[in-house]
Motif scaffolding. Sequence first.
Motif, PDB file in Angstrom:
ATOM      1  N   SER A  98      23.800  36.218  46.298  1.00 27.10           N
ATOM      2  CA  SER A  98      24.255  36.726  44.995  1.00 27.10           C
ATOM      3  C   SER A  98      25.635  37.348  45.120  1.00 27.10           C
ATOM      4  N   ARG A  99      25.902  37.999  46.242  1.00 29.87           N
ATOM      5  CA  ARG A  99      27.228  38.581  46.476  1.00 29.87           C
ATOM      6  C   ARG A  99      28.280  37.487  46.645  1.00 29.87           C
ATOM      7  N   ARG A 100      27.943  36.462  47.406  1.00 28.17           N
ATOM      8  CA  ARG A 100      28.866  35.347  47.592  1.00 28.17           C
ATOM      9  C   ARG A 100      29.117  34.603  46.288  1.00 28.17           C
ATOM     10  N   ALA A 101      28.050  34.396  45.515  1.00 23.16           N
ATOM     11  CA  ALA A 101      28.186  33.661  44.257  1.00 23.16           C
ATOM     12  C   ALA A 101      29.140  34.365  43.306  1.00 23.16           C
ATOM     13  N   PHE A 102      29.041  35.689  43.239  1.00 28.73           N
ATOM     14  CA  PHE A 102      29.947  36.407  42.349  1.00 28.73           C
ATOM     15  C   PHE A 102      31.387  36.302  42.836  1.00 28.73           C
ATOM     16  N   ALA A 103      31.603  36.357  44.149  1.00 28.28           N
ATOM     17  CA  ALA A 103      32.958  36.213  44.683  1.00 28.28           C
ATOM     18  C   ALA A 103      33.542  34.850  44.306  1.00 28.28           C
ATOM     19  N   TRP A 104      32.717  33.806  44.348  1.00 30.64           N
ATOM     20  CA  TRP A 104      33.186  32.478  43.958  1.00 30.64           C
ATOM     21  C   TRP A 104      33.491  32.405  42.463  1.00 30.64           C
ATOM     22  N   VAL A 105      32.554  32.879  41.656  1.00 29.98           N
ATOM     23  CA  VAL A 105      32.700  32.784  40.193  1.00 29.98           C
ATOM     24  C   VAL A 105      33.874  33.642  39.706  1.00 29.98           C
ATOM     25  N   ASP A 106      34.150  34.742  40.417  1.00 32.96           N
ATOM     26  CA  ASP A 106      35.183  35.679  39.984  1.00 32.96           C
ATOM     27  C   ASP A 106      36.559  35.362  40.565  1.00 32.96           C
ATOM     28  N   TRP A 107      36.657  34.416  41.479  1.00 35.92           N
ATOM     29  CA  TRP A 107      37.916  34.174  42.200  1.00 35.92           C
ATOM     30  C   TRP A 107      39.064  33.826  41.253  1.00 35.92           C
ATOM     31  N   LEU A 108      38.895  32.806  40.450  1.00 37.94           N
ATOM     32  CA  LEU A 108      39.977  32.383  39.561  1.00 37.94           C
ATOM     33  C   LEU A 108      40.205  33.359  38.408  1.00 37.94           C
ATOM     34  N   PRO A 109      39.154  33.831  37.705  1.00 37.70           N
ATOM     35  CA  PRO A 109      39.395  34.804  36.624  1.00 37.70           C
ATOM     36  C   PRO A 109      40.111  36.064  37.096  1.00 37.70           C
ATOM     37  N   ALA A 110      39.800  36.541  38.312  1.00 38.43           N
ATOM     38  CA  ALA A 110      40.462  37.746  38.815  1.00 38.43           C
ATOM     39  C   ALA A 110      41.956  37.538  38.937  1.00 38.43           C
ATOM     40  N   ARG A 111      42.362  36.373  39.368  1.00 39.42           N
ATOM     41  CA  ARG A 111      43.790  36.097  39.532  1.00 39.42           C
ATOM     42  C   ARG A 111      44.477  35.856  38.190  1.00 39.42           C
ATOM     43  N   ILE A 112      43.748  35.311  37.235  1.00 35.48           N
ATOM     44  CA  ILE A 112      44.313  35.155  35.896  1.00 35.48           C
ATOM     45  C   ILE A 112      44.494  36.520  35.235  1.00 35.48           C
ATOM     46  N   SER A 113      43.503  37.404  35.377  1.00 38.41           N
ATOM     47  CA  SER A 113      43.643  38.757  34.835  1.00 38.41           C
ATOM     48  C   SER A 113      44.787  39.503  35.510  1.00 38.41           C
ATOM     49  N   ALA A 114      44.897  39.359  36.825  1.00 35.85           N
ATOM     50  CA  ALA A 114      45.991  40.006  37.554  1.00 35.85           C
ATOM     51  C   ALA A 114      47.334  39.490  37.074  1.00 35.85           C
ATOM     52  N   ALA A 115      47.424  38.190  36.819  1.00 36.83           N
ATOM     53  CA  ALA A 115      48.659  37.624  36.289  1.00 36.83           C
ATOM     54  C   ALA A 115      48.952  38.181  34.897  1.00 36.83           C
ATOM     55  N   GLY A 116      47.889  38.389  34.098  1.00 35.34           N
ATOM     56  CA  GLY A 116      48.075  38.978  32.774  1.00 35.34           C
ATOM     57  C   GLY A 116      48.620  40.387  32.859  1.00 35.34           C
ATOM     58  N   PHE A 117      48.093  41.192  33.793  1.00 42.06           N
ATOM     59  CA  PHE A 117      48.632  42.543  33.990  1.00 42.06           C
ATOM     60  C   PHE A 117      50.118  42.483  34.322  1.00 42.06           C
TER      61      PHE A 117
ATOM     62  N   THR B 212      47.048  42.984  27.504  1.00 40.71           N
ATOM     63  CA  THR B 212      46.489  41.850  28.229  1.00 40.71           C
ATOM     64  C   THR B 212      45.479  41.101  27.371  1.00 40.71           C
ATOM     65  N   LEU B 213      44.669  41.835  26.608  1.00 39.73           N
ATOM     66  CA  LEU B 213      43.716  41.184  25.711  1.00 39.73           C
ATOM     67  C   LEU B 213      44.431  40.382  24.636  1.00 39.73           C
ATOM     68  N   VAL B 214      45.473  40.955  24.045  1.00 39.92           N
ATOM     69  CA  VAL B 214      46.245  40.232  23.024  1.00 39.92           C
ATOM     70  C   VAL B 214      46.856  38.967  23.618  1.00 39.92           C
ATOM     71  N   LEU B 215      47.384  39.071  24.845  1.00 44.13           N
ATOM     72  CA  LEU B 215      47.930  37.892  25.512  1.00 44.13           C
ATOM     73  C   LEU B 215      46.864  36.820  25.678  1.00 44.13           C
ATOM     74  N   GLY B 216      45.659  37.219  26.070  1.00 42.37           N
ATOM     75  CA  GLY B 216      44.575  36.263  26.232  1.00 42.37           C
ATOM     76  C   GLY B 216      44.206  35.586  24.919  1.00 42.37           C
ATOM     77  N   ILE B 217      44.151  36.361  23.838  1.00 42.35           N
ATOM     78  CA  ILE B 217      43.835  35.784  22.528  1.00 42.35           C
ATOM     79  C   ILE B 217      44.919  34.811  22.092  1.00 42.35           C
ATOM     80  N   LEU B 218      46.182  35.156  22.313  1.00 43.04           N
ATOM     81  CA  LEU B 218      47.286  34.245  21.975  1.00 43.04           C
ATOM     82  C   LEU B 218      47.179  32.935  22.743  1.00 43.04           C
ATOM     83  N   LEU B 219      46.797  33.015  24.005  1.00 40.99           N
ATOM     84  CA  LEU B 219      46.616  31.795  24.796  1.00 40.99           C
ATOM     85  C   LEU B 219      45.477  30.951  24.233  1.00 40.99           C
TER      86      LEU B 219
END
Length: 310
Positions: free
Chosen positions: A195-214, A291-298
């Motif tokens: 379960s810990r590994r699965a979350f790391a996999w599922v969160d890998w790309l979204p975490a970097r997209i959020s970081a890019a948004g920041f 960041t939320l507004v940026l996401g909605i615009l996208l």
Amino acid sequence: MNIVTLLSALIALFIEQFRPLAVARWVTGPLTAWTDFLEGKLNAGQYRQGVVAWMIGVMVPVVAVEILYLSALWFEPLGALLLSVLVLYLTMGLRQFSHFFTDIHLALRMGELDRARRLLSEWRQQSGDRLGSTEVARIAIEQALLSSHRHVYAPLFWFALLGPAGALLYRLTLFFSTRWGGGDEALFGRFGEFSRRAFAWVDWLPARISAAGFAVVGDFEDALYCWRTQADRWPERNSGVLLASGAGALGVRLGLPVDEGPESGDRPQLGLGEEADVDFLQSTIGLVWRTLVLGILLLVLLSVASWVGS
């Protein structure tokens, strides 16, 4: 990306702002009962049992929602819209955590350190009686950056990619990781490892997209510098990416050792600039909303592009 996706996201965000979900009643309670049931039936401390339990607990509901959504989209688009709004309402939302941050901000502004400590402890489910005002502000900012990602940006990403099943996948994976992967090692053993590994996999790309948004809505140069040079220092890589980029975007120093007694962990410095204080809490609110507004615009741009292309 279709118009149902965009409308669902906008409607769910609007409803959640004016009618916050009772998370303990409708989400945390049922999911706790579900994970406890599976753990009681399948946990013998083995890795493969953890895989089976995760597949039953996460993938069975996700596949069921996907089948229901695709059927509704084919036969009754309004039903697909309602299902999407319902799933998003249950799986995401700023109001699921923002009241803690707002109350801590107000308490620090009023000089009520004990109250701020108490609120932070309730939010994190971890004692903070020894924390000073700077440490409370620092940890509150960290929690806000992580929570905004896990409760808003990441579910939206997976929703845009896979529909309501994607948002449900992220929420369940996060909950199972917290419940089993971050639980008592003596109780869960290798059972919680998947379960810990699965979350790391599922969160890998979204975490970097959020970081890019920041980075885009904050100090871009410092955010990228901190991301590149500091993220690897944090014990959990995806969280390190988010916090390093967020700290750089805000121009504040996060991480750093804090006095939490035996619960103190490895906290290297993240970010550049000044010590965290109450003013940076206000800056964090602005960063989260931009960041939320940026996401909605996208989402709007992708929906328009999909509509024009069709």
